[in-house]
Design a protein around this motif. Structure first.
Motif, PDB file in Angstrom:
ATOM      1  N   GLU A 113       0.880  -1.428  -0.157  1.00 15.24           N
ATOM      2  CA  GLU A 113      -0.190   0.123   0.066  1.00 15.24           C
ATOM      3  C   GLU A 113       0.917   1.331  -0.040  1.00 15.24           C
ATOM      4  O   GLU A 113       2.064   1.347   0.178  1.00 15.24           O
ATOM      5  N   THR A 114       0.185   2.483  -0.380  1.00 10.28           N
ATOM      6  CA  THR A 114       0.781   3.633  -0.271  1.00 10.28           C
ATOM      7  C   THR A 114       0.082   4.633   0.737  1.00 10.28           C
ATOM      8  O   THR A 114      -1.245   4.653   0.656  1.00 10.28           O
ATOM      9  N   VAL A 115       0.695   5.418   1.647  1.00  5.78           N
ATOM     10  CA  VAL A 115       0.289   6.517   2.457  1.00  5.78           C
ATOM     11  C   VAL A 115       0.838   7.439   2.179  1.00  5.78           C
ATOM     12  O   VAL A 115       1.981   8.028   1.965  1.00  5.78           O
ATOM     13  N   VAL A 116      -0.077   8.741   1.770  1.00  3.36           N
ATOM     14  CA  VAL A 116       0.539  10.145   1.754  1.00  3.36           C
ATOM     15  C   VAL A 116       0.684  10.719   2.788  1.00  3.36           C
ATOM     16  O   VAL A 116      -0.326  10.961   3.962  1.00  3.36           O
ATOM     17  N   VAL A 117       2.060  11.425   3.168  1.00  2.00           N
ATOM     18  CA  VAL A 117       2.447  12.176   4.472  1.00  2.00           C
ATOM     19  C   VAL A 117       2.376  13.632   4.235  1.00  2.00           C
ATOM     20  O   VAL A 117       2.962  14.072   3.193  1.00  2.00           O
ATOM     21  N   PRO A 118       1.525  14.486   4.861  1.00  2.00           N
ATOM     22  CA  PRO A 118       1.729  15.793   4.684  1.00  2.00           C
ATOM     23  C   PRO A 118       3.054  16.384   5.282  1.00  2.00           C
ATOM     24  O   PRO A 118       3.496  15.824   6.034  1.00  2.00           O
ATOM     25  N   VAL A 119       3.561  17.311   4.619  1.00  3.32           N
ATOM     26  CA  VAL A 119       4.971  18.026   5.087  1.00  3.32           C
ATOM     27  C   VAL A 119       4.301  19.540   5.213  1.00  3.32           C
ATOM     28  O   VAL A 119       3.967  20.286   4.272  1.00  3.32           O
ATOM     29  N   GLU A 120       4.471  20.076   6.317  1.00  2.00           N
ATOM     30  CA  GLU A 120       4.083  21.464   6.290  1.00  2.00           C
ATOM     31  C   GLU A 120       5.531  22.509   6.585  1.00  2.00           C
ATOM     32  O   GLU A 120       6.371  22.048   7.303  1.00  2.00           O
ATOM     33  N   ILE A 121       5.522  23.458   5.726  1.00  9.43           N
ATOM     34  CA  ILE A 121       6.748  24.018   5.402  1.00  9.43           C
ATOM     35  C   ILE A 121       6.334  25.463   6.135  1.00  9.43           C
ATOM     36  O   ILE A 121       5.492  26.106   5.385  1.00  9.43           O
ATOM     37  N   GLU A 122       7.246  25.939   6.912  1.00 11.57           N
ATOM     38  CA  GLU A 122       7.107  27.359   7.294  1.00 11.57           C
ATOM     39  C   GLU A 122       8.311  27.927   7.508  1.00 11.57           C
ATOM     40  O   GLU A 122       9.314  27.526   8.129  1.00 11.57           O
ATOM     41  N   VAL A 123       8.453  29.260   6.635  1.00  6.86           N
ATOM     42  CA  VAL A 123       9.840  29.718   6.565  1.00  6.86           C
ATOM     43  C   VAL A 123       9.828  30.795   7.830  1.00  6.86           C
ATOM     44  O   VAL A 123       8.731  31.753   7.639  1.00  6.86           O
ATOM     45  N   PRO A 124      10.779  31.047   8.431  1.00  8.74           N
ATOM     46  CA  PRO A 124      10.745  32.145   9.439  1.00  8.74           C
ATOM     47  C   PRO A 124      11.036  33.427   8.577  1.00  8.74           C
ATOM     48  O   PRO A 124      11.229  33.571   7.544  1.00  8.74           O
ATOM     49  N   ALA A 125      10.355  34.581   9.408  1.00  9.51           N
ATOM     50  CA  ALA A 125      10.136  35.734   8.730  1.00  9.51           C
ATOM     51  C   ALA A 125      11.616  36.414   8.628  1.00  9.51           C
ATOM     52  O   ALA A 125      11.968  37.272   7.872  1.00  9.51           O
TER      53      ALA A 125
END
Length: 335
Positions: A113-125
């Protein structure tokens, strides 16, 4: 498998990825994806303003016959000595782009099977404009008696912060030496080792070539092949061998390193780096051969002299033995 892969030795007692099933081999892949599954990309390219954010995805596919729980990690990316992309070990805290990626700790994936994993990208100001390479990996831990092997497969993340980035390239000659030919009547090689450093804030590639100037004129330059990628702050050492250099005293080595920017880079290209160094190419082999010939001539001449002297002495002794001088009578002696 898409992206990068590797195996690391870690302590068994350390917290780390989920253990692999002991009764079956585990194979898996990780690929860039959208919310529904792999989207055909090989790397994740993201351009964000300082303070910006976005959600990306990676797809973890379990090709094994048993379900596996993978550990998901993100970390800073770098290039190995061979020029391949990798990310810092899971036990090393990220300090750059890897610290801006948020991923779940684990992903349970059924057999096939395949599982999709979210990746949250937050760049500092306060992030500096330019490239901040990172990576995302899915890994397992194979335990042993004293150590455990962490195997991981991952995806490269080219994370770029928008703004006034700078492209820069520096270099230096590490060493230059002359290697004579085994044939004393043939030219030798000039061996040049040089180092280049990406002194800018964006990734680029560098291709070098080296030539030589001698008393007989210039020697045709040689190239070190395909351009080598350099991430910001990265450095690489290369060696070039210039052939056909006669040993006639000082030889000036010339190294030219050409920067190559990525397609679509919105920065001014840095100038070509020109490096010079001097080595002494002495005709040691011809000198040693000449000295050997002179020594041989002297030895032969001295031996011929001794042989001639011995022959003369032997001839004189033989003549004296065959023609002895008669003794003088007493009357002759008194006259």
């Amino acid at each position: 498998m898409i992206g990068f892969l590797g195996a690391l030795l870690v302590a068994v007692a350390a917290a780390g990825p989920a253990a692999a099933p002991a009764d079956a081999p585990v194979t898996w892949s990780v690929a860039p994806a959208d919310a529904t599954g792999p989207d055909g990309r090989r790397v994740i390219d993201v351009v964000l303003e300082p303070g910006g954010s976005v959600v990306e995805h990676v797809a973890v596919t379990n090709h094994s016959t048993a379900p596996v729980t993978f550990s998901i990690t993100a970390n800073d990316g770098y290039l190995t000595e061979r020029g391949t992309f990798d990310m810092l070990p899971s036990g090393t805290p990220p300090v750059d782009g890897g610290a801006w990626l948020g991923v779940p700790d684990e992903a349970a994936v059924g057999a096939g099977e395949t599982v999709v994993v979210p990746v949250e990208i937050e760049v500092p100001a306060t992030a500096e404009p330019g490239d901040h390479p990172a990576g995302i990996a899915a890994s397992i831990l194979s335990t042993g008696s004293e150590v455990a092997v962490e195997s991981r497969v991952g995806v490269r993340v080219n994370l770029t912060v928008a703004g006034e980035a700078v492209a820069g390239l520096d270099g230096r000659v590490v060493d230059v030496s002359y290697e004579p030919s085994w044939n004393p009547f043939a030219p030798g090689d000039l061996v040049v080792r040089y180092e280049v450093v990406n002194s800018g804030t964006v990734g680029l590639a560098a291709a070098g070539s080296a030539g030589a100037s001698t008393l007989l004129g210039d020697v045709e330059p040689v190239s070190d092949g395909e351009p080598r990628e350099l991430l910001p702050g990265g450095r690489v050492e290369r060696e070039l061998r210039v052939t056909g250099v006669w040993p006639l005293g000082p030889v000036d080595a010339r190294v030219d390193v050409e920067p190559v920017l990525r397609d679509g880079a919105e920065v001014a290209a840095p100038s070509t780096v020109h490096l010079t160094a001097t080595a002494w190419a002495l005709p040691l082999a011809p000198i040693l051969l000449a000295l050997l010939l002179v020594l041989l001539v002297l030895v032969v001449r001295n031996r011929l002299r001794r042989m001639l002297a011995d022959a003369r002495a032997e001839g004189a002794a033989s003549a004296h033995a065959h023609n002895p001088v008669p003794p003088r009578s007493p009357m002759e002696r008194t006259r």
